[in-house]
Design a protein around this motif. Sequence first.
Motif, mmCIF file in Angstrom:
data_model
loop_
_atom_site.group_PDB
_atom_site.id
_atom_site.type_symbol
_atom_site.label_atom_id
_atom_site.label_comp_id
_atom_site.label_asym_id
_atom_site.label_seq_id
_atom_site.Cartn_x
_atom_site.Cartn_y
_atom_site.Cartn_z
ATOM 1 N N TYR B 380 0.840 -1.172 0.108
ATOM 2 C CA TYR B 380 -0.036 0.088 0.009
ATOM 3 C C TYR B 380 0.873 1.259 -0.028
ATOM 4 O O TYR B 380 0.416 2.219 -0.733
ATOM 5 N N ARG B 381 1.923 1.179 0.777
ATOM 6 C CA ARG B 381 2.874 2.405 0.785
ATOM 7 C C ARG B 381 3.604 2.559 -0.614
ATOM 8 O O ARG B 381 3.461 3.538 -1.156
ATOM 9 N N LEU B 384 0.849 4.151 -2.627
ATOM 10 C CA LEU B 384 0.676 5.619 -2.204
ATOM 11 C C LEU B 384 1.816 6.634 -2.685
ATOM 12 O O LEU B 384 1.379 7.723 -3.052
ATOM 13 N N ARG B 393 -5.809 8.508 -3.263
ATOM 14 C CA ARG B 393 -5.055 8.515 -2.320
ATOM 15 C C ARG B 393 -5.618 8.237 -0.955
ATOM 16 O O ARG B 393 -5.340 7.340 -0.145
ATOM 17 N N ARG B 394 -7.034 8.859 -0.835
ATOM 18 C CA ARG B 394 -7.601 8.578 0.436
ATOM 19 C C ARG B 394 -8.173 7.045 0.570
ATOM 20 O O ARG B 394 -7.973 6.444 1.737
ATOM 21 N N SER B 397 -5.084 5.085 1.727
ATOM 22 C CA SER B 397 -4.515 5.576 2.920
ATOM 23 C C SER B 397 -5.468 4.687 3.960
ATOM 24 O O SER B 397 -4.947 4.124 4.988
ATOM 25 N N ARG B 398 -6.669 4.772 3.675
ATOM 26 C CA ARG B 398 -7.756 3.867 4.535
ATOM 27 C C ARG B 398 -7.022 2.541 4.567
ATOM 28 O O ARG B 398 -7.235 1.754 5.836
ATOM 29 N N LEU B 400 -4.396 1.332 4.103
ATOM 30 C CA LEU B 400 -3.218 1.087 4.679
ATOM 31 C C LEU B 400 -3.329 0.848 6.240
ATOM 32 O O LEU B 400 -2.911 0.288 7.184
ATOM 33 N N ALA B 401 -4.312 2.060 6.542
ATOM 34 C CA ALA B 401 -4.450 2.102 8.099
ATOM 35 C C ALA B 401 -5.160 0.663 8.740
ATOM 36 O O ALA B 401 -5.111 0.421 9.912
ATOM 37 N N GLU B 404 -2.268 -1.741 8.942
ATOM 38 C CA GLU B 404 -1.029 -1.403 9.719
ATOM 39 C C GLU B 404 -1.363 -1.901 11.233
ATOM 40 O O GLU B 404 -2.250 -1.846 11.661
#
Lengths: 107, 419
Positions: B380-381, B384, B393-394, B397-398, B400-401, B404
């Motif tokens: 995911y990184r 991004l 991007r959003r 990021s979601r 990825l969160a 993580e």
Amino acid sequence: MQYMLLICGGPEAAEHAEDGCEGWSEEMAERGVLRGGAGLRPPHEATTVRVRSDEVLLSDGPFAESREQVGGFCLIECGNLDEAVEIASKHPAATYGSIEVRPIWQP
Amino acid sequence: MTDVHTALVRAFRDEWGQVVATLIRLTGDWDLAEECAQDAFTQAVGSWARDGVPRRPGAWLTTTARNRALDRLRRDAVGAAKLREVAAMPDPEPEPDDSGVPDDRLRLMFTCCHPALSLDAQVALTLRTLAGLTPAEIGRALLVAEPALRKRLVRAKQKIRHAGIPYRVPPAHLLPERTPAVLAVLYLLFTEGYSATAGADLQRRELSAEAIRLARVLHRLMPDEPEATGLLALLLLQDARRDARVDEYGDLVLLTDQDRSRWDRAEIAEGVALLDGALRRGAPGPYQVQAAIAACHGTAERAEDTDWPQIAALYGRLAAMTRSPVVAVNRAVAVGMASGPEAGLRVLSDVDLPGYHLLPATRADLLRRLGRHDEAARAYRDALELVTTETERRFLSRRLAEVEPGPGGQPAAGRSRPT
């Protein structure tokens, strides 16, 4: 616009040296698009000229080492590239070699 | 002032191609045409704020650009004949209906797609001149650096001028050799509108609408070309989903999560009917296969009804036809759905596509579904770092969160926003 048709062929093009143009020249002369042209002696009879630092350098053969060589040229004048392509496509050499259509430089 | 701004933005999207196309027809000079169109839009800023937005912005812009061209030609003292020709142009007619009459934009499209130009140049030129995309935007769409793209555009325009490439729709027998490029350009145009490569908005609907309109014109112009029909079917089938692709926050909604009641049933029906007609001709090409894939999605009542094995098979066929790494990425997604994420990862392992964010994004999703969260987070990184739209991007990021490790060392699952 004016275009130079560079008539190119591989080694086998020599077989067609005596062919003539199967009426192409006559047709194009009648259409009024032909401005000039000729067949050329084979590439091994060519001499290439370069001037570097005021010195004239001659070398044997055509300037480009390639299987395909220019064997003749025609100068035509017609409306646009599509017409020039149509004229070139009727040339018998297009069926065994290839024809490079180059617009003439206009100031 | 805001109204004027909105009108200008809309006019640019709707009218740019037509204004430039008309000016090119009149002057035969691409750079002059683009400069005068730009001047007309600049002049509109002050003029429309003062006098109000004209009833027909396109006609206003074309007339203004034409007058600008006249000034320039007079000043440059070029051939009097050209000047007379431009001066004699009547005021622009109202937009013709799309009855299939080839218009200036279609003519421009075929000029851009002349086989004497390289395919790269054809695509770049059409996106620039017809759609008014900036070199930066085109560069991103084609994965080319902007300076190289600018050079490509300059060379293509020079060749058109110096080689005498005519501005016209070619006679019927010359259409087939140009069709693939025209189709490619229309698809790129649609895609640019459907998922813009940059900016805050995921969609630039006007571009998609214009691509569909031109695809209809083309389909009518060559009804016997199954790929032209296939492209129109594909565009309709994809466009049918546009309202469901983004949620009320402007965020991307995955196909499986989309509210299917918001799909445009009429567009799906028309797309499927067109596709069936095209396939009956027995000459399937990449656009027909892609349309068939879109039809599989479009006709599934619920996401779980999706015929993934069929879709994976169609992608296999498409991959064999196109040898495109982008297709391979999509195939990995379908195989992942049909035969499980492991199988999807195996397909991805052969794909090499530097700079394309959907490759790591797809890998990340397959890894996430396998519960390999550390590897998924890394992917995911990677994605991004490459993504260019805010919406995507959003979304990434979601995701990825989600994979993580949270503060307690556990994956913070379920942190995504309710929709």
